[in-house]
Scaffold this active site. Structure first.
Site, PDB file in Angstrom:
ATOM      1  N   LYS A  15       0.835  -1.198   0.000  1.00 58.96           N
ATOM      2  CA  LYS A  15       0.000   0.000   0.000  1.00 58.96           C
ATOM      3  C   LYS A  15       0.872   1.252   0.000  1.00 58.96           C
ATOM      4  O   LYS A  15       1.997   1.237   0.480  1.00 58.96           O
ATOM      5  CB  LYS A  15      -0.900   0.025   1.246  1.00 58.96           C
ATOM      6  CG  LYS A  15      -1.917  -1.098   1.269  1.00 58.96           C
ATOM      7  CD  LYS A  15      -2.979  -0.876   0.222  1.00 58.96           C
ATOM      8  CE  LYS A  15      -4.041  -1.946   0.289  1.00 58.96           C
ATOM      9  NZ  LYS A  15      -4.708  -2.156  -0.978  1.00 58.96           N
ATOM     10  N   CYS A  16       0.301   2.334  -0.499  1.00 58.25           N
ATOM     11  CA  CYS A  16       0.945   3.643  -0.538  1.00 58.25           C
ATOM     12  C   CYS A  16       1.521   3.967   0.851  1.00 58.25           C
ATOM     13  O   CYS A  16       0.831   3.739   1.844  1.00 58.25           O
ATOM     14  CB  CYS A  16      -0.104   4.682  -0.940  1.00 58.25           C
ATOM     15  SG  CYS A  16       0.497   6.359  -1.024  1.00 58.25           S
ATOM     16  N   PRO A  17       2.745   4.440   0.946  1.00 60.53           N
ATOM     17  CA  PRO A  17       3.644   4.880  -0.117  1.00 60.53           C
ATOM     18  C   PRO A  17       4.674   3.831  -0.541  1.00 60.53           C
ATOM     19  O   PRO A  17       5.607   4.150  -1.263  1.00 60.53           O
ATOM     20  CB  PRO A  17       4.350   6.074   0.521  1.00 60.53           C
ATOM     21  CG  PRO A  17       4.540   5.630   1.953  1.00 60.53           C
ATOM     22  CD  PRO A  17       3.268   4.832   2.276  1.00 60.53           C
TER      23      PRO A  17
END
Length: 78
Positions: A15-17
């Site tokens: 998942k981001c980042p």
């Protein structure tokens, strides 16, 4: 004409980042002009990866949907 060599980096499930951070670290060790193909399932990657390329001076050669996520082909800037 033979297909150009590329490094494939599987970032699915992150998942981001993390996809951008890992892509940045991987591409840093590559030669200018080298191709890095990343696969990600992070929905934010369609925004984050093009932004990363612009910020760091890389060229986003291709972006396409792939197996529940996206695939991006990045050419390292010089």
């Amino acid at each position: 004409m033979p297909e150009e060599a590329k490094t494939v980096y599987d970032l699915r499930g992150l998942k981001c980042p993390l996809p951008v951070l890992k892509a940045r670290k991987r591409i840093a060790s590559m030669a200018a002009g080298a191709l890095l193909e990343i696969e990600t399932t992070d929905p934010m990657a369609v925004i984050d990866i093009p932004h990363f390329c612009r910020e760091d001076g890389h060229s986003l050669e291709a972006a396409s949907p792939a197996d529940g996520g996206h695939r991006f082909l990045i050419r390292k800037g010089g």
